[in-house]
Scaffold this motif. Structure first.
Motif: not given
Ligand SMILES: Cc1cc2nc3c(=O)[nH]c(=O)nc-3n(C[C@H](O)[C@H](O)[C@H](O)COP(=O)(O)O)c2cc1C
Length: 220
Positions: A73-81, A134, A137, A170
């Motif tokens: 449950v990350p505080d920031f969006e990290w999920s780059v493909k 947060k 950004g 994460q």
């Protein structure tokens, strides 16, 4: 060591000896890192450095989160493909690490236990968590990245190795609980650091870089 030499010799270190960095050295390095530049001099980084028993307690809690099976449950969006050449480099860096560890690509269990070491801070005596408000950004993330690299070079100049870790963003809950971070503040990433264990197999992993002409274009 000058900066060019430090850059040439540096690499991410994932195995440390059990020897803490003296407190006065830590204070001096973190004070020097405060000189890092930031957009409009906003200095958005807030850094939590865990050592000793508190570091061990945090590691236990993070490993518990990981092994609970609950999703990150990350505080920031990290999920780059990653795509194309980025994906190839991602695979090459993983291959360098698993190759050094003697882990086969198909050996899921060995890969998982290598991954787990992120939350054990690779045995480092210290770990830093880089956090910021947060709402900042991407602007804040740029400043935190610059701060972290300044810090890592200052550490290297003092013979102290490190590994930056997106993995440490994460599961922010235990970090929040142990620091009293506000809900408005988020964990972006972390960095384990200490004195390198030259015998640790992971530290034999070396990555390469693209040709200068692929990355930098001098336009005149
Ligand atoms: C923002 C960032 C996040 C990273 N996250 C991780 C991580 O979670 N775990 C890890 O083992 N290495 C991590 N790394 C290290 C990279 O894999 C490493 O820098 C890259 O493969 C190049 O290798 P080198 O640092 O040895 O030159 C991270 C590096 C950066 C800059």
């Amino acid at each position: 060591m000058n900066i060019a030499q430090t850059m040439k010799e540096r690499s991410s270190v994932r195995g440390f000896i059990d020897k803490p960095v003296p407190d006065d050295v830590l204070q001096r390095i973190f004070k020097d890192a405060q000189k890092s530049p930031s957009n409009c001099n906003t200095q958005p980084w807030k850094v939590y450095v865990f050592s000793g028993e508190k570091k061990n307690e945090l590691s236990r809690k993070l490993v518990e989160e990981l092994q609970s099976g609950r999703p990150p449950v990350p505080d920031f969006e990290w999920s780059v493909k990653y795509q194309g050449g980025h994906r190839e480099r991602q695979f090459a860096s993983a291959a360098a690490l698993y190759g050094a560890l003697g882990v086969e690509r198909e050996d899921k269990q060995a890969r998982a236990s290598a991954m787990l070491k992120n939350w054990q801070f690779f045995g480092a005596p210290h770990v830093a968590f880089f956090t910021m408000e947060k709402y900042l950004g991407i602007m804040g993330a740029v400043d935190l990245g610059i701060y972290a690299q300044s810090l890592s070079l200052l550490l290297a100049e003092n013979g102290i190795s490190s590994c930056m870790q997106g993995a440490l963003g994460q599961f922010p809950a235990p970090v929040r609980a142990m620091t009293g971070m506000l809900d408005s503040e988020g964990v972006l990433f972390g960095m384990s650091f200490g004195y390198a264990d030259s015998d640790a197999p992971a530290n034999a992993a070396k990555t390469d870089r693209a040709e200068l002409s692929d990355a930098v274009h001098f336009i005149v």
